[in-house]
Motif scaffolding. Structure first.
Motif, PDB file in Angstrom:
ATOM      1  N   HIS A  61      54.452  66.744  20.851  1.00 53.95           N
ATOM      2  CA  HIS A  61      54.230  65.464  20.177  1.00 53.95           C
ATOM      3  C   HIS A  61      55.147  64.386  20.746  1.00 53.95           C
ATOM      4  O   HIS A  61      55.762  63.619  20.020  1.00 53.95           O
ATOM      5  CB  HIS A  61      54.416  65.576  18.660  1.00 53.95           C
ATOM      6  CG  HIS A  61      53.438  66.478  18.007  1.00 53.95           C
ATOM      7  ND1 HIS A  61      53.183  66.436  16.672  1.00 53.95           N
ATOM      8  CD2 HIS A  61      52.633  67.454  18.487  1.00 53.95           C
ATOM      9  CE1 HIS A  61      52.289  67.346  16.354  1.00 53.95           C
ATOM     10  NE2 HIS A  61      51.944  67.974  17.460  1.00 53.95           N
ATOM     11  N   PRO A  81      50.990  62.213  15.184  1.00 62.08           N
ATOM     12  CA  PRO A  81      49.698  61.803  14.611  1.00 62.08           C
ATOM     13  C   PRO A  81      49.935  61.052  13.296  1.00 62.08           C
ATOM     14  O   PRO A  81      50.807  61.421  12.511  1.00 62.08           O
ATOM     15  CB  PRO A  81      48.982  63.133  14.356  1.00 62.08           C
ATOM     16  CG  PRO A  81      49.697  64.135  15.187  1.00 62.08           C
ATOM     17  CD  PRO A  81      51.104  63.657  15.333  1.00 62.08           C
ATOM     18  N   PRO A  86      44.517  61.488  12.179  1.00 61.27           N
ATOM     19  CA  PRO A  86      45.132  62.196  13.307  1.00 61.27           C
ATOM     20  C   PRO A  86      44.700  61.692  14.681  1.00 61.27           C
ATOM     21  O   PRO A  86      45.296  62.067  15.686  1.00 61.27           O
ATOM     22  CB  PRO A  86      44.704  63.654  13.093  1.00 61.27           C
ATOM     23  CG  PRO A  86      43.502  63.579  12.222  1.00 61.27           C
ATOM     24  CD  PRO A  86      43.640  62.333  11.390  1.00 61.27           C
ATOM     25  N   ASP A  87      43.659  60.824  14.730  1.00 61.79           N
ATOM     26  CA  ASP A  87      43.246  60.265  16.015  1.00 61.79           C
ATOM     27  C   ASP A  87      44.175  59.141  16.472  1.00 61.79           C
ATOM     28  O   ASP A  87      44.111  58.700  17.614  1.00 61.79           O
ATOM     29  CB  ASP A  87      41.815  59.740  15.932  1.00 61.79           C
ATOM     30  CG  ASP A  87      40.815  60.870  15.735  1.00 61.79           C
ATOM     31  OD1 ASP A  87      41.112  62.007  16.148  1.00 61.79           O
ATOM     32  OD2 ASP A  87      39.744  60.619  15.151  1.00 61.79           O
ATOM     33  N   VAL A  89      48.064  57.798  17.055  1.00 63.93           N
ATOM     34  CA  VAL A  89      49.406  58.324  17.306  1.00 63.93           C
ATOM     35  C   VAL A  89      50.419  57.200  17.120  1.00 63.93           C
ATOM     36  O   VAL A  89      50.215  56.079  17.583  1.00 63.93           O
ATOM     37  CB  VAL A  89      49.499  58.894  18.740  1.00 63.93           C
ATOM     38  CG1 VAL A  89      50.901  59.359  19.042  1.00 63.93           C
ATOM     39  CG2 VAL A  89      48.516  60.034  18.916  1.00 63.93           C
TER      40      VAL A  89
END
Length: 141
Positions: A61, A81, A86-87, A89
């Motif tokens: 991440h 995310p 979660p798409d 960042v």
């Protein structure tokens, strides 16, 4: 690449993996598009293909280029995310990058609007403005 650079990456990557609660296993490695062996090489302080460092960034991440930054003595940039989406960042920008960007903007403005300033005067002006913005809480860090 010096062994100390690889050791720094190994330690930083291991700490990050533990922080994220990730097991170093085939399932997690494959989810990141790499192998467990490649991931293990990083944590053992061994070099891997340059193209695989970006995959390790994603697994941990981190923003792309974070492994390379660590190998150059800099810090990784987190890329978490967004909660509920979660798409998307979200990354924290390191204070030194904020300062550098602010200085660059101030220098461009000084050059565009003020005739006759020397390079040293422009640098001093941008440093002074960044310090003042930081003192007033307008720049994080």
């Amino acid at each position: 690449m010096a062994p100390s650079d690889l050791d720094r990456l190994a330690e930083t990557a291991r700490k990050r993996r533990i922080q994220l609660g990730l097991a170093l296993n085939d399932k997690n490695a494959q989810a990141g598009g790499t192998s467990k062996g490649t991931w293990q090489r990083v944590e053992k302080g061994m070099p891997i293909r340059v193209t695989n460092y970006v995959k390790i960034d994603a697994l941990l991440h981190w923003a792309p280029g974070s492994c390379a930054a660590i190998l150059e003595g800099r810090q990784p940039v987190s890329a978490e995310p967004m909660e509920g989406n979660p798409d998307v960042v979200v990354s924290d920008i390191p204070p030194e990058m904020i300062d550098a960007e602010a200085r660059d903007v101030i220098r461009l403005v000084a050059v565009a609007t003020t005739k006759g300033l020397t390079a040293d005067e422009i640098r001093e002006l941008s440093d002074r403005v960044v310090r003042e913005l930081r003192d007033q809480g307008l720049l994080g860090g």
